[in-house]
Motif scaffolding. Sequence first.
Motif, PDB file in Angstrom:
ATOM      1  N   PRO A 181       0.844  -1.190   0.000  1.00  0.00           N
ATOM      2  CA  PRO A 181       0.000   0.000   0.000  1.00  0.00           C
ATOM      3  C   PRO A 181       0.886   1.249   0.000  1.00  0.00           C
ATOM      4  CG  PRO A 181       0.207  -0.838   2.220  1.00  0.00           C
ATOM      5  CD  PRO A 181       0.963  -1.795   1.332  1.00  0.00           C
ATOM      6  N   SER A 182       0.297   2.392   0.264  1.00  0.00           N
ATOM      7  CA  SER A 182       1.086   3.613   0.411  1.00  0.00           C
ATOM      8  C   SER A 182       2.095   3.423   1.528  1.00  0.00           C
ATOM      9  CB  SER A 182       0.170   4.805   0.728  1.00  0.00           C
ATOM     10  OG  SER A 182      -0.783   4.991  -0.299  1.00  0.00           O
ATOM     11  N   LEU A 183       3.256   4.039   1.369  1.00  0.00           N
ATOM     12  CA  LEU A 183       4.300   3.908   2.375  1.00  0.00           C
ATOM     13  C   LEU A 183       3.802   4.353   3.745  1.00  0.00           C
ATOM     14  CD1 LEU A 183       7.458   5.203   0.452  1.00  0.00           C
ATOM     15  CD2 LEU A 183       6.930   2.840   1.106  1.00  0.00           C
ATOM     16  N   PHE A 184       4.287   3.666   4.775  1.00  0.00           N
ATOM     17  CA  PHE A 184       3.989   3.987   6.175  1.00  0.00           C
ATOM     18  C   PHE A 184       2.497   3.852   6.502  1.00  0.00           C
ATOM     19  CE2 PHE A 184       7.649   6.573   4.747  1.00  0.00           C
ATOM     20  CZ  PHE A 184       8.642   5.938   5.477  1.00  0.00           C
ATOM     21  N   THR A 185       1.840   2.900   5.811  1.00  0.00           N
ATOM     22  CA  THR A 185       0.417   2.627   6.033  1.00  0.00           C
ATOM     23  C   THR A 185       0.245   1.149   6.362  1.00  0.00           C
ATOM     24  OG1 THR A 185      -0.215   4.343   4.438  1.00  0.00           O
ATOM     25  CG2 THR A 185      -1.898   2.733   5.045  1.00  0.00           C
ATOM     26  N   ASN A 186      -0.420   0.824   7.453  1.00  0.00           N
ATOM     27  CA  ASN A 186      -0.662  -0.568   7.831  1.00  0.00           C
ATOM     28  C   ASN A 186      -1.665  -1.215   6.883  1.00  0.00           C
ATOM     29  OD1 ASN A 186       1.057  -0.201  10.012  1.00  0.00           O
ATOM     30  ND2 ASN A 186      -0.576   0.048  11.505  1.00  0.00           N
ATOM     31  N   HIS A 187      -1.364  -2.451   6.504  1.00  0.00           N
ATOM     32  CA  HIS A 187      -2.272  -3.160   5.594  1.00  0.00           C
ATOM     33  C   HIS A 187      -1.968  -4.652   5.670  1.00  0.00           C
ATOM     34  CE1 HIS A 187      -4.957  -3.725   2.212  1.00  0.00           C
ATOM     35  NE2 HIS A 187      -4.009  -4.361   1.532  1.00  0.00           N
ATOM     36  N   THR A 188      -2.994  -5.479   5.461  1.00  0.00           N
ATOM     37  CA  THR A 188      -2.837  -6.928   5.441  1.00  0.00           C
ATOM     38  C   THR A 188      -3.503  -7.495   4.195  1.00  0.00           C
ATOM     39  OG1 THR A 188      -2.812  -7.064   7.866  1.00  0.00           O
ATOM     40  CG2 THR A 188      -3.288  -9.085   6.669  1.00  0.00           C
ATOM     41  N   GLU A 189      -2.844  -8.454   3.554  1.00  0.00           N
ATOM     42  CA  GLU A 189      -3.405  -9.087   2.355  1.00  0.00           C
ATOM     43  C   GLU A 189      -3.177 -10.592   2.449  1.00  0.00           C
ATOM     44  OE1 GLU A 189      -2.859  -8.892  -2.527  1.00  0.00           O
ATOM     45  OE2 GLU A 189      -2.138  -7.242  -1.250  1.00  0.00           O
ATOM     46  N   GLU A 190      -4.192 -11.370   2.072  1.00  0.00           N
ATOM     47  CA  GLU A 190      -4.085 -12.826   2.048  1.00  0.00           C
ATOM     48  C   GLU A 190      -4.151 -13.302   0.598  1.00  0.00           C
ATOM     49  OE1 GLU A 190      -7.089 -14.335   4.656  1.00  0.00           O
ATOM     50  OE2 GLU A 190      -5.945 -13.856   6.473  1.00  0.00           O
ATOM     51  N   ILE A 191      -3.179 -14.137   0.212  1.00  0.00           N
ATOM     52  CA  ILE A 191      -3.026 -14.551  -1.178  1.00  0.00           C
ATOM     53  C   ILE A 191      -2.982 -16.075  -1.256  1.00  0.00           C
ATOM     54  CG2 ILE A 191      -1.546 -14.407  -3.221  1.00  0.00           C
ATOM     55  CD1 ILE A 191      -0.408 -11.795  -2.041  1.00  0.00           C
ATOM     56  N   ARG A 192      -3.724 -16.642  -2.205  1.00  0.00           N
ATOM     57  CA  ARG A 192      -3.629 -18.073  -2.460  1.00  0.00           C
ATOM     58  C   ARG A 192      -2.382 -18.323  -3.300  1.00  0.00           C
ATOM     59  NH1 ARG A 192      -8.299 -20.459  -5.913  1.00  0.00           N
ATOM     60  NH2 ARG A 192      -9.500 -19.282  -4.372  1.00  0.00           N
ATOM     61  N   VAL A 193      -1.459 -19.103  -2.769  1.00  0.00           N
ATOM     62  CA  VAL A 193      -0.200 -19.342  -3.478  1.00  0.00           C
ATOM     63  C   VAL A 193      -0.470 -20.177  -4.723  1.00  0.00           C
ATOM     64  CG1 VAL A 193       2.109 -20.367  -3.346  1.00  0.00           C
ATOM     65  CG2 VAL A 193       1.122 -19.211  -1.340  1.00  0.00           C
ATOM     66  N   PRO A 194      -0.035 -19.714  -5.892  1.00  0.00           N
ATOM     67  CA  PRO A 194      -0.259 -20.480  -7.130  1.00  0.00           C
ATOM     68  C   PRO A 194       0.383 -21.869  -7.076  1.00  0.00           C
ATOM     69  CG  PRO A 194       0.473 -18.232  -7.615  1.00  0.00           C
ATOM     70  CD  PRO A 194       0.637 -18.428  -6.140  1.00  0.00           C
ATOM     71  N   PHE A 195      -0.280 -22.829  -7.722  1.00  0.00           N
ATOM     72  CA  PHE A 195       0.219 -24.195  -7.889  1.00  0.00           C
ATOM     73  C   PHE A 195       0.343 -24.956  -6.569  1.00  0.00           C
ATOM     74  CE2 PHE A 195       2.321 -21.412 -11.109  1.00  0.00           C
ATOM     75  CZ  PHE A 195       1.428 -21.691 -12.137  1.00  0.00           C
ATOM     76  N   THR A 196      -0.543 -24.624  -5.625  1.00  0.00           N
ATOM     77  CA  THR A 196      -0.601 -25.375  -4.363  1.00  0.00           C
ATOM     78  C   THR A 196      -2.006 -25.911  -4.094  1.00  0.00           C
ATOM     79  OG1 THR A 196      -1.105 -23.407  -3.009  1.00  0.00           O
ATOM     80  CG2 THR A 196       1.231 -23.938  -3.356  1.00  0.00           C
ATOM     81  N   SER A 197      -2.932 -25.710  -5.025  1.00  0.00           N
ATOM     82  CA  SER A 197      -4.339 -26.062  -4.790  1.00  0.00           C
ATOM     83  C   SER A 197      -4.632 -27.499  -5.197  1.00  0.00           C
ATOM     84  CB  SER A 197      -5.262 -25.119  -5.575  1.00  0.00           C
ATOM     85  OG  SER A 197      -5.069 -23.780  -5.181  1.00  0.00           O
ATOM     86  N   SER A 198      -5.398 -28.173  -4.358  1.00  0.00           N
ATOM     87  CA  SER A 198      -5.879 -29.519  -4.675  1.00  0.00           C
ATOM     88  C   SER A 198      -7.293 -29.669  -4.147  1.00  0.00           C
ATOM     89  CB  SER A 198      -4.956 -30.584  -4.076  1.00  0.00           C
ATOM     90  OG  SER A 198      -4.885 -30.447  -2.667  1.00  0.00           O
ATOM     91  N   ILE A 199      -8.015 -30.673  -4.663  1.00  0.00           N
ATOM     92  CA  ILE A 199      -9.412 -30.888  -4.288  1.00  0.00           C
ATOM     93  C   ILE A 199      -9.494 -32.109  -3.385  1.00  0.00           C
ATOM     94  CG2 ILE A 199     -11.747 -31.317  -5.134  1.00  0.00           C
ATOM     95  CD1 ILE A 199     -10.837 -30.001  -7.797  1.00  0.00           C
ATOM     96  N   LYS A 200     -10.151 -31.949  -2.239  1.00  0.00           N
ATOM     97  CA  LYS A 200     -10.296 -33.028  -1.262  1.00  0.00           C
ATOM     98  C   LYS A 200     -11.762 -33.182  -0.878  1.00  0.00           C
ATOM     99  CE  LYS A 200      -5.692 -33.138  -0.635  1.00  0.00           C
ATOM    100  NZ  LYS A 200      -4.834 -34.264  -1.019  1.00  0.00           N
ATOM    101  N   GLU A 201     -12.120 -34.363  -0.418  1.00  0.00           N
ATOM    102  CA  GLU A 201     -13.452 -34.545   0.156  1.00  0.00           C
ATOM    103  C   GLU A 201     -13.524 -33.785   1.480  1.00  0.00           C
ATOM    104  OE1 GLU A 201     -14.368 -38.653   0.601  1.00  0.00           O
ATOM    105  OE2 GLU A 201     -14.793 -38.939  -1.542  1.00  0.00           O
ATOM    106  N   CYS A 202     -14.697 -33.263   1.772  1.00  0.00           N
ATOM    107  CA  CYS A 202     -14.865 -32.501   3.017  1.00  0.00           C
ATOM    108  C   CYS A 202     -14.696 -33.433   4.213  1.00  0.00           C
ATOM    109  CB  CYS A 202     -16.239 -31.845   3.052  1.00  0.00           C
ATOM    110  SG  CYS A 202     -16.547 -30.915   4.572  1.00  0.00           S
ATOM    111  N   HIS A 203     -13.798 -33.061   5.099  1.00  0.00           N
ATOM    112  CA  HIS A 203     -13.517 -33.887   6.270  1.00  0.00           C
ATOM    113  C   HIS A 203     -14.581 -33.754   7.356  1.00  0.00           C
ATOM    114  CE1 HIS A 203     -11.725 -29.881   6.839  1.00  0.00           C
ATOM    115  NE2 HIS A 203     -12.021 -30.038   8.128  1.00  0.00           N
TER     116      HIS A 203
END
Length: 340
Positions: A126-148
């Motif tokens: 973000p702009s310098l000296f501004t607090n911010h948080t972002e969550e990102i899905r890392v590419p090439f780490t996704s898989s499909i599972k049955e719901c536990h």
Amino acid sequence: MFGNVPGYEGTVAGGGGYLPPPMPIEPVAPPQPGPAPDDWSIPSLLEDDASEAFKNFASSHCCYSKGPANDGVITNMEPYNTYRYRLETFTESRSTEWAHKPHEGEPADFYTQTAPRPWEVQATPPSLFTNHTEEIRVPFTSSIKECHSCHATGTMPCNECNGNGYKPCWVCNGSGTRDNENCTRCDSTGKERCTVCDYHGTKECETCEGKRQLLTYIKLKVEWINNVEDHVVEQNSGLMVDDLRTVSGKELFKNNQYLLYPLLGFPNPAISEASEHLVREHQSKYAQTSRILQQRQTVELIPITKVNYKWKGNSHVYFVYGNERQVSADYPATCCCVIM
């Protein structure tokens, strides 16, 4: 439930701590000389302005009599202007954890390519000296599972009725009668339909939201934090340093760059010492778990005036400080307020 991804060993559900950043680049700018003396003075506070500030202070408190502010006579005013050094270190930190969400048709890209390392994932600060948080899905780490949670059924037993679809009638407490008469609420059955699950006995699974499958992936959490630390030069006026945190002063010097050098040659040696200590401390402390993106240092001259006055034959003191002309005082005339 989760696979192994090169570069993310040790990543667990719930987070695995902050990841060490790449090695920092050494500062290339030469040490910055101290600012040249210019107009570093602050005009003395006028008596009329001190009185006006005191009156505003008294008016802002419902339990303060206006007598001292209106009738007090100023006998002496002493300036105790002081310097404040502020260091800001703007950092970026990254942490990872295994996460999941209901599968909504997204493709599984696990192992289709090599996943980028945590500090290789693109994230726009973000702009310098501004607090911010972002969550990102890392590419090439996704898989499909049955719901536990629901074992891929999409539903879970209703907690309200324990999966029965019905629950005891609240009027007759499940007996079917009330006051020796048939209960009209439940037609003497002693039970009524569960409104939470619409008497089906099951509810939509909250984990997969009825989709039966989950998309599991590594979540990268990027946090940008502006770490701020102040040093106020001791002014021996009697005013508490904490009072100065909410006010501003006259800005004398400001500079920012990737990694700062301590402020050298400042006329007040306490400022130079504070700068050297804080700059070294910040660079050592924050570089361990985060990447330093920018630093900024500021020097302000904060106006402080100690005002001595007399009221009803007794001597009293109050302080006027900051550009905002805030007041600190042990007010001599207060009363008990009763709010009806």
